[in-house]
Design an enzyme around this catalytic site. Structure first.
Site, mmCIF file in Angstrom:
data_model
loop_
_atom_site.group_PDB
_atom_site.id
_atom_site.type_symbol
_atom_site.label_atom_id
_atom_site.label_comp_id
_atom_site.label_asym_id
_atom_site.label_seq_id
_atom_site.Cartn_x
_atom_site.Cartn_y
_atom_site.Cartn_z
ATOM 1 N N HIS A 1 3.712 2.683 1.280
ATOM 2 C CA HIS A 1 3.231 3.221 0.753
ATOM 3 C C HIS A 1 1.767 2.902 0.170
ATOM 4 C CE1 HIS A 1 5.139 3.990 -3.476
ATOM 5 N NE2 HIS A 1 4.719 2.803 -3.055
ATOM 6 N N CYS B 1 0.017 -2.703 -6.144
ATOM 7 C CA CYS B 1 0.122 -1.876 -4.845
ATOM 8 C C CYS B 1 -0.937 -0.744 -4.173
ATOM 9 C CB CYS B 1 1.511 0.015 -6.043
ATOM 10 S SG CYS B 1 2.445 -1.025 -7.163
ATOM 11 N N HIS C 1 3.222 -1.183 0.814
ATOM 12 C CA HIS C 1 3.996 -2.378 0.679
ATOM 13 C C HIS C 1 5.276 -1.403 1.092
ATOM 14 C CE1 HIS C 1 3.362 -0.397 -2.935
ATOM 15 N NE2 HIS C 1 4.561 -0.574 -3.222
ATOM 16 N N HIS D 1 9.670 0.103 0.410
ATOM 17 C CA HIS D 1 10.920 0.394 -0.901
ATOM 18 C C HIS D 1 11.773 0.610 0.632
ATOM 19 C CE1 HIS D 1 8.758 0.108 -4.734
ATOM 20 N NE2 HIS D 1 7.820 0.523 -3.760
ATOM 21 N N ASP E 1 10.843 7.917 7.186
ATOM 22 C CA ASP E 1 12.087 7.002 7.698
ATOM 23 C C ASP E 1 11.146 6.144 8.290
ATOM 24 O OD1 ASP E 1 13.723 4.955 7.020
ATOM 25 O OD2 ASP E 1 14.929 5.895 8.667
ATOM 26 N N HIS E 2 10.138 5.206 7.897
ATOM 27 C CA HIS E 2 10.568 3.723 8.558
ATOM 28 C C HIS E 2 9.043 4.317 9.201
ATOM 29 C CE1 HIS E 2 13.989 1.644 9.188
ATOM 30 N NE2 HIS E 2 13.473 0.918 8.905
ATOM 31 N N GLU F 1 13.053 4.422 -6.750
ATOM 32 C CA GLU F 1 12.059 3.695 -6.038
ATOM 33 C C GLU F 1 12.540 2.263 -5.699
ATOM 34 O OE1 GLU F 1 7.107 4.231 -5.628
ATOM 35 O OE2 GLU F 1 7.988 2.988 -8.262
HETATM 36 NI NI NI Z 1 5.228 0.640 -4.762
#
Ligand code: NI
Length: 135
Positions: free
Chosen positions: A14, A33, A39, A41, A79-80, A124
């Site tokens: 995100h 961010c 980036h 998570h 996911d992904h 997160e």
């Molecule tokens: Ni983040």
């Protein structure tokens, strides 16, 4: 009242960026961010359903059914994937943990066949999490 939890893990990218603000304001608000390419998570999602135990089944909700609902409605979509660009239920939302959590609640709320959705919790990182209970 008893509480049943399904835990899911997903990996996603995100970027925190508010289009209504300038680049400088975004950098000041979100720091790294706001990096242009985002980036990632390893998010952990905890879905809690509450209700009475059914006399016949002994369940509030069959966890196999809850797992399928969470997979079909949420995990397959996130996911992904890149949360800013690829997820229908996050369109137009800045994908902070708070906003993702509320959006997941809104997606699941009317899909729980027995018991009712009690909370959605999103980690997160190991140390940072948010929780939503619908109000
Ligand atoms: Ni983040």
């Amino acid at each position: 009242m008893i509480y049943v939890t399904r835990r899911e893990v997903f990996s996603a990218a995100h970027r925190l960026y508010n289009d209504a603000l300038t680049a400088e304001e975004n950098n000041s608000l979100y720091d790294k961010c706001a990096n242009p390419y985002g980036h990632g998570h390893n998010f952990v999602l905890e879905i809690v359903v509450c209700g009475e135990v059914d006399k016949k089944s002994g369940y509030v909700i069959d966890l196999k059914i809850l797992k399928k609902i969470v997979h079909d409605s949420i995990i397959k979509k996130v996911d992904h994937h890149h949360l800013n660009h690829e997820v229908d239920f996050l369109q137009g939302i800045i994908p902070t943990a708070e906003n993702i959590c509320i959006a997941v609640w809104n997606e699941l709320q009317n899909k729980i066949p027995t018991g009712k959705l009690f909370s959605v919790k999103l980690y997160e990182t190991e140390n940072n999490s948010v929780e939503y209970k619908g109000e």
